[in-house]
Design an enzyme around this catalytic site. Structure first.
Site, PDB file in Angstrom:
ATOM      1  CG  HIS A  83      -2.159  -0.771   0.826  1.00 40.58           C
ATOM      2  ND1 HIS A  83      -2.886  -1.413   1.661  1.00 40.58           N
ATOM      3  CD2 HIS A  83      -2.919  -1.237  -0.374  1.00 40.58           C
ATOM      4  CE1 HIS A  83      -3.955  -1.995   1.158  1.00 40.58           C
ATOM      5  NE2 HIS A  83      -4.064  -1.748  -0.088  1.00 40.58           N
ATOM      6  CD  GLU A  95      -1.643 -17.728 -28.212  1.00 42.27           C
ATOM      7  OE1 GLU A  95      -0.840 -16.678 -27.459  1.00 42.27           O
ATOM      8  OE2 GLU A  95      -2.262 -18.291 -27.459  1.00 42.27           O
ATOM      9  CB  CYS A 126      -4.039  -8.934 -25.613  1.00 44.72           C
ATOM     10  SG  CYS A 126      -3.870 -10.846 -26.134  1.00 44.72           S
ATOM     11  CG  ASP A 145       2.927 -17.430 -27.989  1.00 43.26           C
ATOM     12  OD1 ASP A 145       4.224 -17.649 -27.475  1.00 43.26           O
ATOM     13  OD2 ASP A 145       2.069 -17.401 -26.834  1.00 43.26           O
TER      14      ASP A 145
HETATM   15  C1  PEP Z   1       0.754 -13.360 -26.712  1.00 44.19           C
HETATM   16  O1  PEP Z   1       1.327 -14.532 -27.003  1.00 44.19           O
HETATM   17  O2  PEP Z   1       0.858 -12.425 -27.428  1.00 44.19           O
HETATM   18  C2  PEP Z   1      -0.115 -13.040 -25.515  1.00 44.19           C
HETATM   19  C3  PEP Z   1      -0.628 -12.058 -25.247  1.00 44.19           C
HETATM   20  O3  PEP Z   1      -0.103 -14.049 -24.663  1.00 44.19           O
HETATM   21  P1  PEP Z   1       1.344 -14.468 -23.758  1.00 44.19           P
HETATM   22  O4  PEP Z   1       2.337 -13.379 -23.844  1.00 44.19           O
HETATM   23  O5  PEP Z   1       0.814 -14.491 -22.497  1.00 44.19           O
HETATM   24  O6  PEP Z   1       1.737 -15.738 -24.389  1.00 44.19           O
HETATM   25 MG    MG Z   2       0.673 -16.013 -25.939  1.00 47.08          MG
END
Ligand code: PEP
Ligand code: MG
Length: 572
Positions: free
Chosen positions: A191, A433, A504, A457
């Protein structure tokens, strides 16, 4: 000790602080054991102190809430809940009834909680021990009539050095006077660290070596970006840091205006910008910057650093907590993505020759079906408390999606039978991916409610470059034309089938790529909390027209180096 030296710790709050040390040592309270005349009177003395403590703490919490934010105020306010906790009360009252002094009774009861929290495998729970110690310190000072150190009136340019600094001490610091904080204990989820970040005071925590041996008034630089502290810096070092401090402050000022704003392109198109989270702390931090929910919750965080897997109940509580923290905004919960570089011996994972091409992600879950079923039930149950979505990692064939859906439907039936609430329409998406997933996107879109482009990936699979191998790290790049062509193809396919796509992977946070992703038609980005503001700012600087022009030229180039150099040169 004289001469320049550097100590390392963890980055607790970003920024560069330059100033002089002030070493704070907690004074010992002395013996708390004392003869008491009458347990009844002692009990009354204790309850009076609790009332006063709660009144003072409430005032502090209100002030912090007003100056910094409600969430930060709640960090202080939670100490009133701790002291009034019925179990805590019972412990203290029981001890006083047996003849202990209020001070000794309170201290021993707090020790119980501190030991309990400290033994937890969960980092966040462990950090809560510091809150109990803070509460105990405040209560003991009241009971013993000791004065509180006035942290609100320090000299300008103070670098506060201590073994540990309580949240209530940090909450009254004035960022105009305090250049930085250096602590021997604590981590980024404590915190005190959360408050330092909210107050924008650079902090380095968990510093190795003896912080308290620092000479008072010694020149110190706190590098809260890299997690190091420079003592008695040379003139050259000082000037390097002055220029870094300048750059940091300029960048921070330019990003501050984007806190809590909607994400829009220069020509006004609304883009979704969500956060990647690997802990409850990440989700809270992201909410502080303002974001369109959590675009990727890496559930692995619940499985790491422990010796047995988390049960359905523990998972359910963690997911529910994050859904509540996001207050109705979407949270995309990715099912367990172990294998690859995440090996958990207690799950019976076998050491593989090529783990990134082995039994990872959904492949592992479909093999360990009982575990997967409990995992899905936890997500389903949490889905009654917010807008949850489910995401499957490492998919290469449509039959895997079919099987996952079958199992999901069976577990829904189990919960229906039990009369447990869940979201009947919980959307189920697929990580794109692998190369197969990109090429099969048209088929996958019949089975998946949405796609999430995992470029981390995908890049390694497209280029045949292990993402964790330093020897080939120079070959790993999202700027490779092959990677970009494949991303474009997925977005085109998804557009034709009407499937939503978010990205992502880290490529979504690479601001030199932002115009390309916008021109390809990406409408949803999901990035680490720290990248939310830079990405929001960059998106706001590009119109679709400009982005298309730059992208057209970038995509006509033939090598990774040409594309990267060109896009970096056009970065806004
Ligand atoms: C990715 O592979 O782009 C992803 C977001 O997952 P991680 O990095 O957890 O494999
Ligand atoms: Mg991944």
């Amino acid at each position: 000790m004289t001469g320049e030296r550097v100590l390392y710790g963890v980055a607790g709050s970003p920024g560069i602080g330059i100033g002089h040390s002030l070493v704070y040592k907690e004074k010992p309270m002395g013996s708390l054991d004392r003869e008491i005349a009458d347990p009844k009177m002692e009990l009354e003395r204790y309850h009076n102190a609790v009332d006063t403590f709660c009144r003072i703490t409430q005032v502090k919490a209100d002030r912090v809430a007003e100056m910094v934010g409600k969430e930060q105020g709640d960090i202080i306010r939670c100490q009133t809940d701790m002291i009034r906790d019925p179990y805590m009360n019972g412990q203290v009252e029981g001890r006083i009834a047996l003849g202990q002094s209020a001070e000794a009774a309170l201290s021993a009861s707090c020790d119980l909680f501190i030991d309990l929290f400290t033994a937890s495998e969960d980092e966040i729970t462990r950090q809560r021990a510091a809150d109990i110690r803070d509460m105990r310190g405040g209560m003991l000072r009241l009971l013993l009539g000791l004065p509180e150190m006035d942290f609100s009136a320090l000299q300008p340019g103070t670098v506060l050095m201590a073994e540990e600094l309580s949240p209530s001490a940090v909450s009254v610091l004035n960022s105009a006077n305090v250049a930085g904080i250096v602590l021997g204990k604590g981590g980024p989820t404590s915190h005190s660290a959360i408050l330092a970040r909210a107050l924008e005071i650079p902090a380095v925590l968990g510093v190795e070596g003896r912080v308290l041996d620092t000479a008072p008034g010694e020149p110190v630089i706190v590098d809260g970006n890299r997690g190091c502290v420079v003592f008695s810096p040379s003139p050259e070092m000082r000037s390097v840091y002055e220029s870094r401090q300048n750059d940091f402050l300029q960048l921070r000022a330019s990003l501050r205006v984007f806190v809590g704003r909607e994400t829009r392109t220069a020509d006004g198109e609304r883009i979704q910008l969500a956060a990647n989270a690997g802990s409850v702390g990440d989700a809270t931090r992201a909410a502080g910057y303002g974001c369109d929910g959590i675009g990727l919750l890496r559930t692995e965080f619940l499985y790491l650093d422990r010796t047995s897997q988390p049960g359905e109940e523990e998972q359910f509580h963690a997911y529910r907590q994050i859904l509540s923290a996001m207050r109705g905004k979407r949270v995309i919960i990715r099912t367990l993505d172990v294998g690859g570089d995440k090996n958990l011996p207690y799950l019976g994972q076998i050491k593989e020759e090529n783990p990134f091409l082995g039994c990872r992600g959904l492949r592992f879950s479909l093999r360990e079906e009982d575990m997967f079923r409990a995992h899905l039930r936890a997500v389903l149950r949490a889905s009654a408390f917010g807008q949850a979505q489910l995401l499957l990692p490492m998919v290469t064939g449509v039959e895997e999606i079919h099987r996952a859906r079958e199992i999901l439907e069976e577990e829904k039936e189990v919960l229906r039978h039990r009369g447990v609430a869940f979201d009947e329409h919980l959307p189920m998406g697929v990580m794109v991916e692998t190369v197969a997933a990109c090429l099969m996107a048209d088929v996958f879109s019949k089975e998946a409610d949405f796609f999430s482009l995992g470029t981390n990936d995908l890049t390694q699979y497209v280029l045949g470059v292990d993402r964790g191998n330093a020897r080939v790290a120079h070959l790993y790049s999202y700027f490779h034309p092959g990677v970009l062509r494949l991303i474009r193809q997925v977005l085109e396919t998804a557009q034709s089938t009407g499937t939503k796509v978010s990205m992502c992977g880290e490529a979504a946070a690479e601001t030199a790529l932002t115009p390309v992703l916008l021109a390809f038609g990406l409408k949803e980005f999901s990035v680490a909390p720290v990248s939310l503001l830079p990405v929001r700012k960059t998106i706001s600087l590009w119109s679709q027209k400009e982005a298309k022009e730059v992208t057209e030229e970038a995509m006509s180039l033939e090598t990774e180096e040409e594309v990267r150099t060109f896009l970096k040169a056009h970065e806004k």
